[in-house]
Design a protein around this motif. Structure first.
Motif, PDB file in Angstrom:
ATOM      1  N   UNK A  13       0.835  -1.196   0.000  1.00 12.71           N
ATOM      2  CA  UNK A  13       0.000   0.000   0.000  1.00 12.71           C
ATOM      3  C   UNK A  13       0.877   1.256   0.000  1.00 12.71           C
ATOM      4  N   UNK A  14       1.870   1.254   0.864  1.00 11.65           N
ATOM      5  CA  UNK A  14       2.747   2.409   0.993  1.00 11.65           C
ATOM      6  C   UNK A  14       3.548   2.609  -0.289  1.00 11.65           C
ATOM      7  N   UNK A  15       4.020   1.516  -0.887  1.00 17.40           N
ATOM      8  CA  UNK A  15       4.809   1.626  -2.115  1.00 17.40           C
ATOM      9  C   UNK A  15       3.998   2.271  -3.240  1.00 17.40           C
ATOM     10  N   UNK A  16       2.741   1.875  -3.378  1.00 13.52           N
ATOM     11  CA  UNK A  16       1.942   2.472  -4.449  1.00 13.52           C
ATOM     12  C   UNK A  16       1.541   3.908  -4.122  1.00 13.52           C
ATOM     13  N   UNK A  17       1.413   4.225  -2.869  1.00 16.62           N
ATOM     14  CA  UNK A  17       1.174   5.635  -2.523  1.00 16.62           C
ATOM     15  C   UNK A  17       2.387   6.475  -2.904  1.00 16.62           C
ATOM     16  N   UNK A  18       3.588   5.957  -2.650  1.00 17.20           N
ATOM     17  CA  UNK A  18       4.813   6.672  -3.028  1.00 17.20           C
ATOM     18  C   UNK A  18       4.900   6.848  -4.542  1.00 17.20           C
ATOM     19  N   UNK A  19       4.497   5.818  -5.290  1.00 19.02           N
ATOM     20  CA  UNK A  19       4.499   5.908  -6.751  1.00 19.02           C
ATOM     21  C   UNK A  19       3.545   7.005  -7.219  1.00 19.02           C
ATOM     22  N   UNK A  20       2.340   7.008  -6.662  1.00 19.41           N
ATOM     23  CA  UNK A  20       1.354   8.025  -7.041  1.00 19.41           C
ATOM     24  C   UNK A  20       1.876   9.420  -6.741  1.00 19.41           C
ATOM     25  N   UNK A  21       2.471   9.596  -5.575  1.00 21.96           N
ATOM     26  CA  UNK A  21       2.980  10.912  -5.200  1.00 21.96           C
ATOM     27  C   UNK A  21       4.112  11.361  -6.135  1.00 21.96           C
ATOM     28  N   UNK A  22       4.937  10.423  -6.576  1.00 25.35           N
ATOM     29  CA  UNK A  22       6.024  10.745  -7.505  1.00 25.35           C
ATOM     30  C   UNK A  22       5.475  11.342  -8.794  1.00 25.35           C
ATOM     31  N   UNK A  23       4.427  10.711  -9.355  1.00 29.30           N
ATOM     32  CA  UNK A  23       3.894  11.179 -10.641  1.00 29.30           C
ATOM     33  C   UNK A  23       3.044  12.432 -10.486  1.00 29.30           C
ATOM     34  N   UNK A  24       2.398  12.590  -9.356  1.00 24.01           N
ATOM     35  CA  UNK A  24       1.681  13.846  -9.107  1.00 24.01           C
ATOM     36  C   UNK A  24       2.673  15.005  -9.074  1.00 24.01           C
ATOM     37  N   UNK A  25       3.809  14.770  -8.452  1.00 26.49           N
ATOM     38  CA  UNK A  25       4.847  15.802  -8.393  1.00 26.49           C
ATOM     39  C   UNK A  25       5.361  16.140  -9.786  1.00 26.49           C
ATOM     40  N   UNK A  26       5.341  15.172 -10.704  1.00 23.98           N
ATOM     41  CA  UNK A  26       5.784  15.408 -12.083  1.00 23.98           C
ATOM     42  C   UNK A  26       4.770  16.210 -12.895  1.00 23.98           C
ATOM     43  N   UNK A  27       3.568  16.392 -12.363  1.00 24.97           N
ATOM     44  CA  UNK A  27       2.567  17.175 -13.058  1.00 24.97           C
ATOM     45  C   UNK A  27       1.468  16.378 -13.724  1.00 24.97           C
TER      46      UNK A  27
END
Length: 624
Positions: free
Chosen positions: A299-313
């Protein structure tokens, strides 16, 4: 001129709408400010200009589209169709057969890669993009960031895939942020299951490549140093579709491994469950629920992935096979996303109607595929298996969640409309497209090439005819005629292809810009079957209207051989709600070349007489 006016209407409508708050499942998604139109672009194929199309061809032979090919002309043409979101399919770095070792990437084994270009749903690195798509693979992330910026500059939102159920067998990130560990790096491989293992294991057994079926050979039989019928994985992991065999079958998702979300092998849950009343709470309440709670590592790993791409725009995610992941995880992930960006676009691939409301209400999805109900129903009408009654039944059954059910007639998984097994002609699906696009306040999705009648007729290697390949390097012939060497002006289209694209543009602009598309709906079908002797069974009719006064009557003739002569009646309940006076009202056709006028006559019931050609639709605006 009409398109310019429609675009202006779209801009005005989007700007003027308020942003609703989600507190109950029947309300609109939080980001909804106009009816979205999603353009699904298979990124690897979109900009490819090479027309060789050799089966199993290399990227040097068959070509490959790049991020840079999606230029200002392409984005302008997409925007002019009323599109609001571009789903860039296949962006993430997935397993593929090409040598990028000079960029620090490991080679992938053809024994666990589908096709030569690879499946975009066997993600190898969630923190980087496909090197095939970059002019300079060393700067592939920068090139994608530039595409995001170009897309935003054209007033479009960016959607990418997240594939939560499975990853490539050889998952290995080269770009993960500091402190982020690869999937499986800390797993206890001596047990089948542990809550914080990222994978499930077949303890004591090594993985075995599936036995080939129907003469299949990796790369079409071409020799390759790694193509030896073996793949080093010990112990074996469960396969992406849930197979627990050390040697999965050839029709399993053998190129992927299943992610463990804290669901034990017996199906029981090893994580906190949501109270039932959270079905009626908004995303922020869900976010607060998960604060301080211990959740599985995945769960945490996919949250980190989502946050990475949100930061990319990135502005949205399309979730692959979301129903294979527990709904509580979606509550956790989507609530965190919405806490960060309330306007984020969340679309899920789900095929089980019994679970629709759980994934919308408890999982906090904005939109789900309406494949099993609306898409399948319309396809059955085209095939003569059902009549138009099925449309009314489906829409009535979705009344409480119709806003959340994304409509489409093509995507990368489905047959092309113009392929023989579907319709055999893009014209035959026009009435279905009108109904699919205008019947709901939900989004409409268009797959690239659909608007010019792409047939999907190529045998590309792993990808077979009727569907445009997602596994091979290939060109898309009808789309390439529209692309016209990178001008994206339709210069090589045939006259019927140009007319088809004009139809799609007009329809999608109407969907995106007309206020009634976010308003109310009422079927006129059953009422007219019982009240009108001149109402053909292959016709479907409905009304849409807005609180601001706009009123539409939509009529579609599904017959490809017979014209329809219709005496259409409006029920008194509807005309009363519309507050019509005892007088005649002009009706203006908003769709089609003729834009023929009609009159709604004030009789015992308001009525209008219409004549439709085979496959013709009318969208009649009532003038007060």
């Amino acid at each position: 001129m009409k398109r310019i006016i429609a675009l202006c209407l779209l801009a005005c409508w989007v700007c003027s709408c308020s942003q609703p708050e989600v507190n109950a499942p029947e309300e609109a998604p939080e980001q909804m400010q106009g009816k979205p139109v999603v353009y699904q672009m298979f990124t690897r194929l979109f900009g490819n200009k090479v027309e060789l199309n050799k089966p199993w061809g290399t990227k040097e032979e068959n070509g490959v589209g790049k991020f840079a090919d999606i230029n200002a002309q392409a984005l302008t043409a997409i925007k002019e169709m009323g599109v609001s979101h571009v789903w860039y399919t296949g962006v993430l770095h997935h397993a593929l057969i090409a040598d990028y070792t000079e960029y620090g990437l490991t080679n992938d084994d053809p024994d666990v890669v589908k096709g030569r270009a690879g499946s975009p749903y066997a993600v190898k690195d969630y923190y980087n993009v496909n090197p095939d798509l970059a002019v300079n693979p060393a700067k592939r992330m920068e090139e994608f960031e530039q595409l995001i910026a170009r897309t935003h500059a054209h007033g479009l939102k960016v959607v990418i895939d997240i594939v939560p159920n499975h990853v490539a067998r050889a998952y290995q990130s080269t770009n993960a942020p500091q402190g982020v560990e690869d999937f499986g790096a800390s797993d206890d491989t001596s047990v089948e299951y542990a809550r914080d293992n990222n994978f499930y294991y077949v303890v004591g057994e090594p993985f075995k490549v599936p036995l080939a079926e129907n003469g299949y050979k990796p790369l079409g039989g071409e020799a390759h140093p790694l193509s030896d019928g073996e793949f080093d994985e010990n112990p074996a992991k469960w396969t992406g579709n849930g197979s627990r065999l050390a040697q999965p079958k050839a029709d399993d998702w053998y190129e992927t491994v299943k992610i463990n979300y804290g669901v034990r092998p017996d199906g029981s849950k090893d994580f906190p469950e949501l109270p039932e009343d959270y079905r009626y709470k908004n995303a922020e309440a869900h976010y607060q629920f998960w604060q301080g709670k211990s959740v599985p590592s995945s769960w945490v790993k996919f949250r980190q992935i989502a946050e990475f791409w949100i930061e990319k725009g990135v502005d949205g995610f399309r979730y692959d096979m979301a129903e294979m992941v527990p709904v509580e995880f979606w509550s956790y992930l989507n609530a965190h996303i919405k806490h960060q960006r309330a306007d984020f676009f969340l679309l899920a691939e789900i095929y089980n109607p019994a679970e629709y409301r759980n994934y919308i209400q408890l999982g906090k999805m904005d939109y789900l595929y309406d494949k099993v109900e609306m898409y399948d129903g319309l396809k059955d009408i085209i095939h003569g298996k059902k009549n138009t009654d099925v449309i009314e039944t489906v829409q009535a059954g979705m009344a409480d969640i119709e806003r959340n059910m994304l409509h489409f007639l093509e995507n990368h998984d489905e047959q092309r409309i113009a392929s023989e097994p579907f319709a055999g002609s893009p014209e035959i699906a026009k009435p279905a497209m009108v109904v699919s696009t205008l019947i709901s306040s939900s989004p409409t999705m268009l797959y690239f090439g659909q608007e010019v009648g792409e047939q999907g007729a190529l045998d590309s290697g792993f990808g077979k005819p009727t569907r445009t390949t997602i596994f091979d390097y290939a060109g898309v012939p009808a789309h390439q005629r529209w692309m016209n060497g990178g001008k994206f002006d339709g210069g090589k289209l045939t006259p019927p292809e140009k007319a088809l694209r004009a139809f799609y543009s007009e329809l999608l602009l109407l969907s995106a810009s007309h206020p009634a598309m976010l308003g109310q709906y009422q079927s006129l079908h059953s009422f007219n079957k019982s009240h009108s002797q001149a109402y053909p069974l292959n016709v479907f009719t409905f009304a849409r209207w807005a609180d601001t006064g706009e009123k539409l009557i939509v009529v579609s003739n599904f017959s490809n051989t017979e014209p329809a002569d219709i005496q259409l009646y409006l029920p008194a309940s509807l005309t009363g709600q519309w507050q019509l006076q005892a007088k005649d009202y002009p009706l203006t056709d908003l769709l089609g070349d003729s834009h023929a006028a009609a009159v709604l006559e004030a009789k015992q019931l308001f009525t209008t007489h219409l004549q439709l050609a085979p496959l013709e639709s009318r969208v009649l605006a009532l003038s007060l």
